[in-house]
Each structure stands twice: as C-alpha cells, then as structure tokens.
Design a protein around this motif. Sequence first.
Motif, mmCIF file in Angstrom:
data_model
loop_
_atom_site.group_PDB
_atom_site.id
_atom_site.type_symbol
_atom_site.label_atom_id
_atom_site.label_comp_id
_atom_site.label_asym_id
_atom_site.label_seq_id
_atom_site.Cartn_x
_atom_site.Cartn_y
_atom_site.Cartn_z
ATOM 1 N N ALA A 70 0.800 -1.129 0.223
ATOM 2 C CA ALA A 70 -0.072 -0.049 0.076
ATOM 3 C C ALA A 70 0.847 1.178 0.152
ATOM 4 O O ALA A 70 0.432 2.350 -0.363
ATOM 5 N N VAL A 71 2.031 1.013 0.562
ATOM 6 C CA VAL A 71 2.837 2.526 0.608
ATOM 7 C C VAL A 71 4.231 2.204 -0.193
ATOM 8 O O VAL A 71 5.156 1.181 0.063
ATOM 9 N N GLN A 72 4.460 2.641 -1.335
ATOM 10 C CA GLN A 72 5.597 2.759 -1.949
ATOM 11 C C GLN A 72 6.348 4.135 -2.350
ATOM 12 O O GLN A 72 6.098 5.059 -1.983
ATOM 13 N N PHE A 73 7.620 3.776 -2.787
ATOM 14 C CA PHE A 73 8.523 4.909 -2.732
ATOM 15 C C PHE A 73 9.035 5.049 -4.155
ATOM 16 O O PHE A 73 9.283 4.227 -5.066
ATOM 17 N N VAL A 74 9.167 6.569 -4.465
ATOM 18 C CA VAL A 74 9.878 6.836 -5.815
ATOM 19 C C VAL A 74 11.041 7.602 -5.566
ATOM 20 O O VAL A 74 10.985 8.722 -4.692
ATOM 21 N N PHE A 75 12.077 7.271 -5.835
ATOM 22 C CA PHE A 75 13.479 7.590 -5.610
ATOM 23 C C PHE A 75 14.036 8.812 -6.075
ATOM 24 O O PHE A 75 13.411 9.073 -7.423
ATOM 25 N N GLN A 76 15.000 9.515 -5.698
ATOM 26 C CA GLN A 76 15.543 10.530 -6.257
ATOM 27 C C GLN A 76 16.269 10.287 -7.871
ATOM 28 O O GLN A 76 15.999 11.002 -8.493
ATOM 29 N N ASP A 77 17.058 9.408 -7.638
ATOM 30 C CA ASP A 77 17.865 9.038 -8.539
ATOM 31 C C ASP A 77 17.546 7.587 -9.289
ATOM 32 O O ASP A 77 17.685 6.682 -8.933
ATOM 33 N N PRO A 78 16.852 7.994 -10.512
ATOM 34 C CA PRO A 78 16.061 6.736 -11.161
ATOM 35 C C PRO A 78 17.035 5.934 -11.722
ATOM 36 O O PRO A 78 16.816 4.665 -11.676
#
Length: 624
Positions: free
Chosen positions: A400-408
């Motif tokens: 339910a809780v996902q992360f989008v990072f700074q450096d793809p």
Amino acid sequence: MTAPLLSIRDLTVDFSADTGAFRAVDGLSLDVPAGRTVALVGESGSGKSVTAQAILRILPKAARITGGAIRFDDLASPKPVEIARLGTDSAEMRSLRGGRIAMIFQEPMTSLSPLHTVGDQVTEALRLHADVSGEEARQRAMQVFERVGFPDPKRALVTYPFELSGGLRQRAMIAMALITRPALLIADEPTTALDVTTQAQILDLLRELQAETGMAMLLITHDLGVVANMADEVVVLYRGRVMEAGSREDIFRRPGHPYLQALMRAVPRFHMAEGERLTPIREVKSAVLARKAGEPHRPDPDGPLLSIADIRKSYTLRSGWFSGKVRRIDAVRGVSLDLWPCRTLGLVGESGCGKTTLSKIVMRAISPDAGTVRFDDGSGRGPRDVFALKDKELKDFRRAVQFVFQDPFSSLNPRMTVYEILTEPLRIHGVGTPDERYERAKELLDMVGLDPRSLRRYPHAFSGGQRQRLGIARALALKPRVLLCDEPVSALDVSVQAQVLNLLKDLQASLGIAYMFVSHNLAVVDYIADTIAVMCRGFIVEEAPKAALFRNPVHPYTRALLAAVPEPDLDHPLDLKLLMSDRFSDPALWPEPFRLAGPETGIMQEVSPGHCVRVAGPALRRAA
C-alpha cells in the motif's frame, strides 16, 4: 570593438555509434566576452555539455570535432589560440585546460577523487600550472577555501570529499577551478543537485568572484531561473543548434522562438492560477489513465491515511577510530503530520534537515527512537501502528505504501529488463499469472506514457526523464494507496520535470493516490501539493495549505526558502545577500518568538485555520 575572449564559429561535433554517426553539435556559433556571463540553455541532450567538453578538448573517445573553429584570445597570451587545431594531449592544450580555462562539473562527488584530500586536489591544480612550492600552494589553497566560504579553511586541507556536504563539495570544485585564476570559467550545471539556499549562496559566490577577478563565465544550465539571475547573454540550444540568442533582457522580455516560449511555459512558477497546468514540450498521454479517470476510487478512511505522531530519530557518530568521542545527531525531532486520501503533502527544507529520514521511517525502512506512524487503508479496521504490523498485515502495508527515488538510474537494476523490473513486485507478492503480469506491465508503461514495446529494453537505453517514469511505473505496480516521492524531479530539466509533475497529478486524479512529496524547491511543491510542511534541523517550523503559506509566510526560515527560489522573471531577482550566511537556518539566531536555544524545540501555534508555526514555548507564555 575588442575581440571576445572565446569565439566559437560553426562548431560541429559528431559521435560514432554502432547504429551510425550522430551529430551532437551542429553549426554552433557564440561569443563569450571578457568579464561577462553567457548562459547556454536547453534540455538534456541538446549539446550543452558536449560544447563545454569540446572547448576543453575532453570529448569522449566516440566523439570528435568535425568542423568549425574555437578561438581563445587571452590577453595573457601573445596570440590567439585555435583550440580546435590543438592536439588533445599537447603541451599547449594541457596548459590551457585547468589553467586559463577552468571547469566546474555537474556532480562534484564523482568529479573529486575519494582517495585524496580536498587540499591535495586543489593544490595539485595550482602546482600543475604554476611554479610554486608545496607550502605556497597550501597557503593559496587556504585563501581560496576561505574565499569560497569554507567554515574552517585549514581543516579543509585534510578533509576528504565524503566528509563534506553537497554544498561544500561544490565549493571545493569552485576552489579547484579558481585557484589558477582562470580567464574563462565553464560552469556545467553547477547547482542542479543543490537545495535552493545552497544554490543561491553558490550563485552569489560565483558572481562576486567574477566581479573581483574579471573572469568570463560560460554557464551551462537548464534552469531559466538561474539564467535570469546570472546571465548577461543567453544562447538557447535544441538538438545541437542555436534556436535563439540575445541579451538576457531580450530573451526574457521578448522570447521569439516557439521552443524558448515552450521552455518558459514548462517552468513551475509561484502565483499560478488555480487548476493551471504546466505545459511540457512533449506531453505524456495515456489511454489507460483516461479510461480510469471515470472509475470510482477505493473506499477512503474517515480520517487520514497516514498519521505521523511525535517521530524522533537520532544517530551517534564516532570522531575517529581511537578517540572514544561520540557525537549525537538529532535527525528528526518530534515531527507530527497527517496525510489525507487523494491529497498531496509537500515536505520542504534544505539538504540534511531530515526529510528523507522521515520518509524512510514512514515506509518502515528504519525504526524511530520514539513516536508512532499509523496507517488506515479504508478497510474498516481503523488506524494501525505501522511498527507493530507483522506477517500478512506488514506485507499488505508494503503493497500500500511505495517509494519513488530521487535518482532513477541507481534505483533501477541495470541487469534487468523493463519487464523484469515492473513484474518483480508482482512476483514477490504473488500477484497474477505470468500472462496477467505481462498485461499489467504493458498497462503500467501506458500509464506513464512509455511505449509498451520497451518491455525488453534495459534502463541504460532510456533518458533521465524516461527512467524516472519507469520508477513511478514500478511504484504503481501493486496499486498502492500512498506514494512517498523523494526529490523525484530535482535532477530533471524543466521540460521533463513538467512531464513528470503533470503525470503525478493525472495519476492522483485517476487512481486516487495520496502523495508525500519531498523536495527542496518550493515552486515545485507549490504546483503539486495541497498542504506544505517546512522542515528545518529535524522539526517542522511551519505547516499550512499552500495558498496560506505563500500568501502569508510567518516563520523566518520559510521566508528565506521563498527568497531562495530563482524565478524566470527579471522583475523578481533573488535576494542573494539575505542567503549568504547560515543565520536563517540556525534556530538560535532566529528572532523572537521563533528563537530556539539548545535542545529546545518549541511548540506549534495556530495563526489561522490550518496554518501553524513553531514558536519558543517560554516566548509564547511571556506573550500570553
């Protein structure tokens, strides 16, 4: 009329690749007068950095200058130098490179050797180009360290790059470039990865040093706000060709070329109209999102999705292997926030203020010293303590809780295809059959505006903006309720940034996702967020709906952050002098009633409905 310091005429640079030749710079002509700043502007891939590499003759092996002239006319030289005709490793070129022509690179951590002290690297630059002793070089290095704003110039001599913050590493790069007193400084995206206050300090430093030394500067950037505050002349590049060139006044007051006009429309600005969208040069379109926009969302809880209450986290650092001395760092100090369904909470602050640490605590990547995080998925079970979850409940929370990072790029496995990247979360959680996962992967690519035929490609085959969209697609694979976005657009050029920000808005409207959006850029957060929390030294200093925060910023730190955002508007220049000291980010130096001494963290006081600001507890009681 005096000849320009640097004159480029009809420059052509070609790359050889397996698929054939590729022209990165196509007939470029520009002049850089002595003592002036010329900005080279354009999207990633427009040929800006290749032009800088051609001037210094440090092009990659696959590239070569196939036409044109680069003329460097320095008063310190008896005659002009035709750089394009010099051998790459000739003595004359080596004396120019790093001597009379210096360069600040985009990423200081990869440009500085991790095995040598900053002092060794800066003095080496001087000793290569001047006949000085080791002691003279160290004295000159300390002088330049002091000039570029190192708090302890003597200690900087024996400090390694990994011991420095991003801002100080960039200052070390500037010191290395300036110690030889160059006639021309090439600054390639010198502030891209820095927070807005550090960026403003670096820009003011470059401007002051230019005024003192009389050097010319070729400023390479995609940030039109930086251009508006720094440049005298502007050259706009697109696919290696000049689209428009002229004075800063002409470029910003009377932009003529459609490409330049499109770049300006893609920049997030304060005071945008309600519902107004950024206009990227290439819009991301999705048939899946258009279809899902009319579908009902999942049931929402009555209260917040995430409730963060009094979170605290500290780290203990040891000073040296044998000293036995330890130092305590309070990364997060009593943070309380709520994230509501289908809403965006913006979290802003300088690098090191605790934003990313808080995000990792929320997703249970690290444990706090104290405080709670409660999650309510709308299933009727009510809010649950995230750190008490086990087994299936914990697995459900992870979905339910996902992360989008700074450096793809570093967050995508280079050995996995796009198909493997997008279906890995589905395999881990046992979702669907192989055929269903394949269809889901194609649907995810469509959602983020990428061609489904890209499934068999690897991450290196995509641009920075496309890789960031892949990272978002991976985060969406398990149909999460919350996305934690950690600086997802900080390293992207303005047109790609506009694409990603619009995509996030569309995803929220179609899928009912809530975002906690971490950034150091208030203009970006103003565009994407509903509520904004401003963080400094581990605690929230101000929280308000975005309209209230920008209309009436109360805390001095919030005001400093707002003053530090460079706008692409000649009528709103940066107040760089305000930002040249650290007074605005030191709680002990804030004015009353905001001043906080020692371990005191104060209390949050409501100044208007939904608008809270941190004040010192004793000061509040005295005022009462």
